[in-house]
Design a protein around this motif. Sequence first.
Motif, PDB file in Angstrom:
ATOM      1  N   MET A 122      67.056  90.690  74.261  1.00  8.39           N
ATOM      2  CA  MET A 122      67.234  90.633  72.816  1.00  8.39           C
ATOM      3  C   MET A 122      66.466  91.764  72.140  1.00  8.39           C
ATOM      4  SD  MET A 122      69.160  88.097  72.064  1.00  8.39           S
ATOM      5  CE  MET A 122      69.393  86.356  71.973  1.00  8.39           C
ATOM      6  N   ASN A 140      68.238  94.869  72.398  1.00  3.96           N
ATOM      7  CA  ASN A 140      69.614  94.739  71.904  1.00  3.96           C
ATOM      8  C   ASN A 140      70.668  95.024  72.963  1.00  3.96           C
ATOM      9  OD1 ASN A 140      69.121  93.761  69.339  1.00  3.96           O
ATOM     10  ND2 ASN A 140      68.888  95.795  68.471  1.00  3.96           N
ATOM     11  N   LEU A 171      72.919  93.207  74.907  1.00  6.59           N
ATOM     12  CA  LEU A 171      73.459  91.855  74.983  1.00  6.59           C
ATOM     13  C   LEU A 171      74.509  91.742  76.076  1.00  6.59           C
ATOM     14  CD1 LEU A 171      73.868  91.247  71.156  1.00  6.59           C
ATOM     15  CD2 LEU A 171      71.962  90.529  72.625  1.00  6.59           C
ATOM     16  N   LYS A 203      77.273 101.160  72.891  1.00  2.26           N
ATOM     17  CA  LYS A 203      76.102 100.638  72.176  1.00  2.26           C
ATOM     18  C   LYS A 203      75.116  99.970  73.139  1.00  2.26           C
ATOM     19  CE  LYS A 203      77.617 101.726  68.057  1.00  2.26           C
ATOM     20  NZ  LYS A 203      76.941 102.699  67.219  1.00  2.26           N
ATOM     21  N   HIS A 235      75.624  97.519  75.372  1.00  2.00           N
ATOM     22  CA  HIS A 235      75.816  96.105  75.668  1.00  2.00           C
ATOM     23  C   HIS A 235      76.660  95.975  76.935  1.00  2.00           C
ATOM     24  CE1 HIS A 235      73.989  95.218  71.867  1.00  2.00           C
ATOM     25  NE2 HIS A 235      74.896  95.936  71.232  1.00  2.00           N
ATOM     26  N   ILE A 262      75.268  90.789  66.861  1.00  7.36           N
ATOM     27  CA  ILE A 262      73.796  90.847  66.940  1.00  7.36           C
ATOM     28  C   ILE A 262      73.171  89.693  66.171  1.00  7.36           C
ATOM     29  CG2 ILE A 262      71.763  92.211  66.287  1.00  7.36           C
ATOM     30  CD1 ILE A 262      73.520  94.713  66.994  1.00  7.36           C
ATOM     31  N   GLU A 263      73.691  89.409  64.978  1.00 10.49           N
ATOM     32  CA  GLU A 263      73.181  88.294  64.176  1.00 10.49           C
ATOM     33  C   GLU A 263      73.351  86.967  64.919  1.00 10.49           C
ATOM     34  OE1 GLU A 263      74.758  85.799  60.344  1.00 10.49           O
ATOM     35  OE2 GLU A 263      74.945  87.979  60.246  1.00 10.49           O
ATOM     36  N   THR A 297      70.960  86.628  68.031  1.00  5.07           N
ATOM     37  CA  THR A 297      69.540  86.517  67.747  1.00  5.07           C
ATOM     38  C   THR A 297      69.196  85.331  66.853  1.00  5.07           C
ATOM     39  OG1 THR A 297      69.757  88.109  65.930  1.00  5.07           O
ATOM     40  CG2 THR A 297      69.115  88.985  68.084  1.00  5.07           C
TER      41      THR A 297
END
Length: 137
Positions: A12, A15, A17, A39, A41, A132-133, A136
């Motif tokens: 996390m 970032n 994921l 990105k 992930h 992301i929101e 997390t």
Amino acid sequence: MSKNSTIKESRMDSNHLNILIIDDNEQITKMLTTFLELKKHKCMVANEGKHGLALIHENKYDVVLLDLAMPEFDGYVVIKALESKDMLKNNKIIVFTASTITQDELNQLVSRGVTSYILKPIDIDLLLAKIIESATS
């Protein structure tokens, strides 16, 4: 603190994921995978609901992007199957659909345990922010 929670927290923090995309449209899954991997992930793809459900049972994902409108074993069936095993609220599911769905139906999915939703066509940056929101929160 357990080893697994340490691994999850470090993922996390950076970032990076682990994301599962369940969508029958291969062009969409390829585009999303390319964007999200740029990105940094990690993406896994299932191009049909039954395979996606099996992957959810076998692995832990930070976020699952789930299309509702797929032939045969659609997103609604995946949600119902997760509910029946009391697994819906333990997974961060973002419903991701172009299907005709009312705001009331979307709100009902969220009240059942779906984390969030986004309608196609999507703004890719908005989708990334929502991923992301959701991961997390």
